[in-house]
Design a protein around this motif. Sequence first.
Motif, PDB file in Angstrom:
ATOM      1  N   ALA A  62      53.420 -29.949 -11.099  1.00  0.00           N
ATOM      2  CA  ALA A  62      52.155 -29.200 -11.319  1.00  0.00           C
ATOM      3  C   ALA A  62      52.108 -27.932 -10.304  1.00  0.00           C
ATOM      4  O   ALA A  62      51.498 -26.752 -10.494  1.00  0.00           O
ATOM      5  CB  ALA A  62      50.916 -29.969 -10.646  1.00  0.00           C
ATOM      6  N   MET A  63      52.836 -28.010  -9.103  1.00  0.00           N
ATOM      7  CA  MET A  63      52.977 -26.877  -8.302  1.00  0.00           C
ATOM      8  C   MET A  63      53.965 -25.713  -8.918  1.00  0.00           C
ATOM      9  O   MET A  63      53.992 -24.517  -8.719  1.00  0.00           O
ATOM     10  CB  MET A  63      53.458 -27.043  -6.926  1.00  0.00           C
ATOM     11  CG  MET A  63      52.340 -27.939  -6.357  1.00  0.00           C
ATOM     12  SD  MET A  63      52.744 -28.601  -4.628  1.00  0.00           S
ATOM     13  CE  MET A  63      52.973 -27.393  -3.748  1.00  0.00           C
ATOM     14  N   ASP A  64      54.825 -26.294  -9.800  1.00  0.00           N
ATOM     15  CA  ASP A  64      55.954 -25.350 -10.255  1.00  0.00           C
ATOM     16  C   ASP A  64      55.673 -24.739 -11.657  1.00  0.00           C
ATOM     17  O   ASP A  64      56.166 -23.731 -11.749  1.00  0.00           O
ATOM     18  CB  ASP A  64      57.303 -26.227 -10.429  1.00  0.00           C
ATOM     19  CG  ASP A  64      58.502 -25.751  -9.600  1.00  0.00           C
ATOM     20  OD1 ASP A  64      58.426 -24.758  -9.103  1.00  0.00           O
ATOM     21  OD2 ASP A  64      59.660 -26.486  -9.700  1.00  0.00           O
ATOM     22  N   ARG A  65      54.805 -25.401 -12.190  1.00  0.00           N
ATOM     23  CA  ARG A  65      54.345 -24.710 -13.371  1.00  0.00           C
ATOM     24  C   ARG A  65      53.426 -23.618 -13.553  1.00  0.00           C
ATOM     25  O   ARG A  65      52.459 -23.820 -12.898  1.00  0.00           O
ATOM     26  CB  ARG A  65      54.029 -25.928 -14.486  1.00  0.00           C
ATOM     27  CG  ARG A  65      54.815 -27.171 -14.793  1.00  0.00           C
ATOM     28  CD  ARG A  65      56.129 -26.534 -15.757  1.00  0.00           C
ATOM     29  NE  ARG A  65      55.430 -26.258 -17.104  1.00  0.00           N
ATOM     30  CZ  ARG A  65      56.140 -25.634 -17.960  1.00  0.00           C
ATOM     31  NH1 ARG A  65      57.464 -25.241 -17.773  1.00  0.00           N
ATOM     32  NH2 ARG A  65      55.625 -25.160 -19.144  1.00  0.00           N
ATOM     33  N   PRO A  66      53.782 -22.588 -14.436  1.00  0.00           N
ATOM     34  CA  PRO A  66      52.688 -21.609 -14.274  1.00  0.00           C
ATOM     35  C   PRO A  66      51.424 -22.048 -15.394  1.00  0.00           C
ATOM     36  O   PRO A  66      51.700 -22.861 -16.218  1.00  0.00           O
ATOM     37  CB  PRO A  66      53.346 -20.489 -15.233  1.00  0.00           C
ATOM     38  CG  PRO A  66      54.550 -20.982 -15.871  1.00  0.00           C
ATOM     39  CD  PRO A  66      55.114 -22.312 -14.992  1.00  0.00           C
ATOM     40  N   SER A  67      50.544 -21.889 -14.810  1.00  0.00           N
ATOM     41  CA  SER A  67      48.982 -22.420 -15.686  1.00  0.00           C
ATOM     42  C   SER A  67      48.077 -21.265 -15.650  1.00  0.00           C
ATOM     43  O   SER A  67      48.015 -20.321 -14.772  1.00  0.00           O
ATOM     44  CB  SER A  67      48.689 -23.372 -14.675  1.00  0.00           C
ATOM     45  OG  SER A  67      47.441 -24.247 -15.500  1.00  0.00           O
ATOM     46  N   ASP A  85      61.516 -34.008 -20.682  1.00  0.00           N
ATOM     47  CA  ASP A  85      60.260 -34.488 -21.769  1.00  0.00           C
ATOM     48  C   ASP A  85      60.024 -36.022 -21.260  1.00  0.00           C
ATOM     49  O   ASP A  85      59.583 -36.731 -22.396  1.00  0.00           O
ATOM     50  CB  ASP A  85      60.276 -33.957 -23.010  1.00  0.00           C
ATOM     51  CG  ASP A  85      58.983 -33.990 -23.540  1.00  0.00           C
ATOM     52  OD1 ASP A  85      58.113 -34.022 -23.026  1.00  0.00           O
ATOM     53  OD2 ASP A  85      58.811 -34.093 -24.808  1.00  0.00           O
ATOM     54  N   GLU A  86      60.174 -36.242 -20.014  1.00  0.00           N
ATOM     55  CA  GLU A  86      59.821 -37.833 -19.705  1.00  0.00           C
ATOM     56  C   GLU A  86      58.358 -38.090 -20.232  1.00  0.00           C
ATOM     57  O   GLU A  86      57.533 -37.144 -19.770  1.00  0.00           O
ATOM     58  CB  GLU A  86      60.376 -38.094 -18.301  1.00  0.00           C
ATOM     59  CG  GLU A  86      60.260 -39.533 -18.007  1.00  0.00           C
ATOM     60  CD  GLU A  86      58.915 -40.137 -17.781  1.00  0.00           C
ATOM     61  OE1 GLU A  86      59.004 -41.474 -18.235  1.00  0.00           O
ATOM     62  OE2 GLU A  86      58.119 -39.642 -17.442  1.00  0.00           O
ATOM     63  N   PRO A  87      58.224 -38.935 -20.916  1.00  0.00           N
ATOM     64  CA  PRO A  87      56.761 -39.119 -21.667  1.00  0.00           C
ATOM     65  C   PRO A  87      55.621 -39.578 -20.637  1.00  0.00           C
ATOM     66  O   PRO A  87      54.463 -38.954 -20.866  1.00  0.00           O
ATOM     67  CB  PRO A  87      57.011 -40.413 -22.581  1.00  0.00           C
ATOM     68  CG  PRO A  87      58.473 -40.821 -22.264  1.00  0.00           C
ATOM     69  CD  PRO A  87      59.182 -40.083 -21.442  1.00  0.00           C
ATOM     70  N   ALA A  97      50.753 -34.991 -17.390  1.00  0.00           N
ATOM     71  CA  ALA A  97      50.660 -33.525 -17.249  1.00  0.00           C
ATOM     72  C   ALA A  97      49.620 -32.810 -18.085  1.00  0.00           C
ATOM     73  O   ALA A  97      48.861 -31.857 -17.865  1.00  0.00           O
ATOM     74  CB  ALA A  97      51.859 -32.651 -17.365  1.00  0.00           C
ATOM     75  N   VAL A  98      49.540 -33.387 -19.512  1.00  0.00           N
ATOM     76  CA  VAL A  98      48.356 -32.908 -20.545  1.00  0.00           C
ATOM     77  C   VAL A  98      47.162 -33.372 -19.961  1.00  0.00           C
ATOM     78  O   VAL A  98      46.465 -32.365 -20.005  1.00  0.00           O
ATOM     79  CB  VAL A  98      48.758 -33.855 -21.704  1.00  0.00           C
ATOM     80  CG1 VAL A  98      47.465 -33.576 -22.682  1.00  0.00           C
ATOM     81  CG2 VAL A  98      50.098 -33.238 -22.486  1.00  0.00           C
ATOM     82  N   GLY A  99      47.016 -34.335 -19.183  1.00  0.00           N
ATOM     83  CA  GLY A  99      45.638 -34.762 -18.840  1.00  0.00           C
ATOM     84  C   GLY A  99      45.006 -33.725 -17.651  1.00  0.00           C
ATOM     85  O   GLY A  99      43.759 -33.481 -17.688  1.00  0.00           O
ATOM     86  N   ILE A 100      45.803 -33.191 -16.949  1.00  0.00           N
ATOM     87  CA  ILE A 100      45.362 -32.105 -15.843  1.00  0.00           C
ATOM     88  C   ILE A 100      45.592 -30.836 -16.257  1.00  0.00           C
ATOM     89  O   ILE A 100      45.273 -29.904 -15.493  1.00  0.00           O
ATOM     90  CB  ILE A 100      46.193 -32.391 -14.593  1.00  0.00           C
ATOM     91  CG1 ILE A 100      47.553 -32.263 -14.608  1.00  0.00           C
ATOM     92  CG2 ILE A 100      45.700 -33.935 -14.133  1.00  0.00           C
ATOM     93  CD1 ILE A 100      48.542 -32.589 -13.276  1.00  0.00           C
ATOM     94  N   GLY A 101      46.251 -30.718 -17.427  1.00  0.00           N
ATOM     95  CA  GLY A 101      45.978 -29.358 -18.106  1.00  0.00           C
ATOM     96  C   GLY A 101      47.343 -28.200 -17.785  1.00  0.00           C
ATOM     97  O   GLY A 101      47.088 -27.189 -17.971  1.00  0.00           O
ATOM     98  N   ILE A 102      48.417 -29.063 -17.606  1.00  0.00           N
ATOM     99  CA  ILE A 102      49.691 -27.869 -17.163  1.00  0.00           C
ATOM    100  C   ILE A 102      50.632 -28.344 -18.200  1.00  0.00           C
ATOM    101  O   ILE A 102      52.062 -27.817 -18.100  1.00  0.00           O
ATOM    102  CB  ILE A 102      49.961 -28.302 -15.612  1.00  0.00           C
ATOM    103  CG1 ILE A 102      50.451 -29.829 -15.767  1.00  0.00           C
ATOM    104  CG2 ILE A 102      49.022 -28.212 -14.569  1.00  0.00           C
ATOM    105  CD1 ILE A 102      51.365 -30.268 -14.354  1.00  0.00           C
ATOM    106  N   HIS A 103      50.195 -29.074 -19.431  1.00  0.00           N
ATOM    107  CA  HIS A 103      51.364 -29.040 -20.529  1.00  0.00           C
ATOM    108  C   HIS A 103      50.322 -29.138 -21.732  1.00  0.00           C
ATOM    109  O   HIS A 103      49.192 -29.540 -21.829  1.00  0.00           O
ATOM    110  CB  HIS A 103      52.057 -30.400 -20.339  1.00  0.00           C
ATOM    111  CG  HIS A 103      53.067 -30.618 -21.213  1.00  0.00           C
ATOM    112  ND1 HIS A 103      54.155 -29.656 -21.660  1.00  0.00           N
ATOM    113  CD2 HIS A 103      53.517 -31.848 -21.551  1.00  0.00           C
ATOM    114  CE1 HIS A 103      54.709 -30.178 -22.408  1.00  0.00           C
ATOM    115  NE2 HIS A 103      54.653 -31.542 -22.414  1.00  0.00           N
ATOM    116  N   ASP A 104      51.109 -28.578 -22.768  1.00  0.00           N
ATOM    117  CA  ASP A 104      50.434 -28.750 -23.931  1.00  0.00           C
ATOM    118  C   ASP A 104      50.268 -30.271 -24.466  1.00  0.00           C
ATOM    119  O   ASP A 104      50.880 -31.066 -24.218  1.00  0.00           O
ATOM    120  CB  ASP A 104      51.101 -27.870 -25.059  1.00  0.00           C
ATOM    121  CG  ASP A 104      51.355 -26.450 -24.697  1.00  0.00           C
ATOM    122  OD1 ASP A 104      50.705 -25.853 -24.048  1.00  0.00           O
ATOM    123  OD2 ASP A 104      52.344 -25.959 -25.255  1.00  0.00           O
TER     124      ASP A 104
END
Length: 204
Positions: free
Chosen positions: A11-16, A138-140, A146-153
Amino acid sequence: MTTPRDLLIVAMDRPSSRSVERGDLSLALAGAELIDLLGADAVRLDGDHIVPNPRRPIADHLLDEAASSLAQQEPYESVDDWLWRRGRGLSAAYLAALEAEGQLARQRHRRWLLFRTSQMVLVDSPARRRARDRWAADEPTVAALAVGIGIHDKRTEDSPSVADDAVATVLTAVTDALAELADERQRRARRLDEAAKTNYRRGF
């Protein structure tokens, strides 16, 4: 490392395009803890209730704390109740743990949008690299959280799926809790907006 720590690092590493809400992250971390406890055979699910197995120490102190906080006798806690109880302030606890372990450093200009007021950044470390590897694979479980908190498609039909039914139950509960929290935020925003309009009409 653990799934909650990996999720926080990701979450900290991904641009959002938006900051991650503390409440959302805390609920997701609580779900990640429960998934790791299932994986460690520290608990099992009976329907949607968490049944602890005989206690044995867990190396990660936050996970061990989580296991020790479980109801040890019937009526056992539901997954939903666990998320709301355990998730309260959990993001701050994990941030403090990473900082204490030297995984974070203070910096004047933040490089990520996890919290609007934060001045903490990740340092290069084996933990960060492991989290990146897990994300790249892409560990499920991590991807679904990550999808749930909005940092992944959104996941697609080609995305790896979660095979374990208990893990899937936890992920569904996290999704439902996040939706409930979002609805509550919208209700609060509407009440504030209505109050502001009323005050305006009254000349305040």
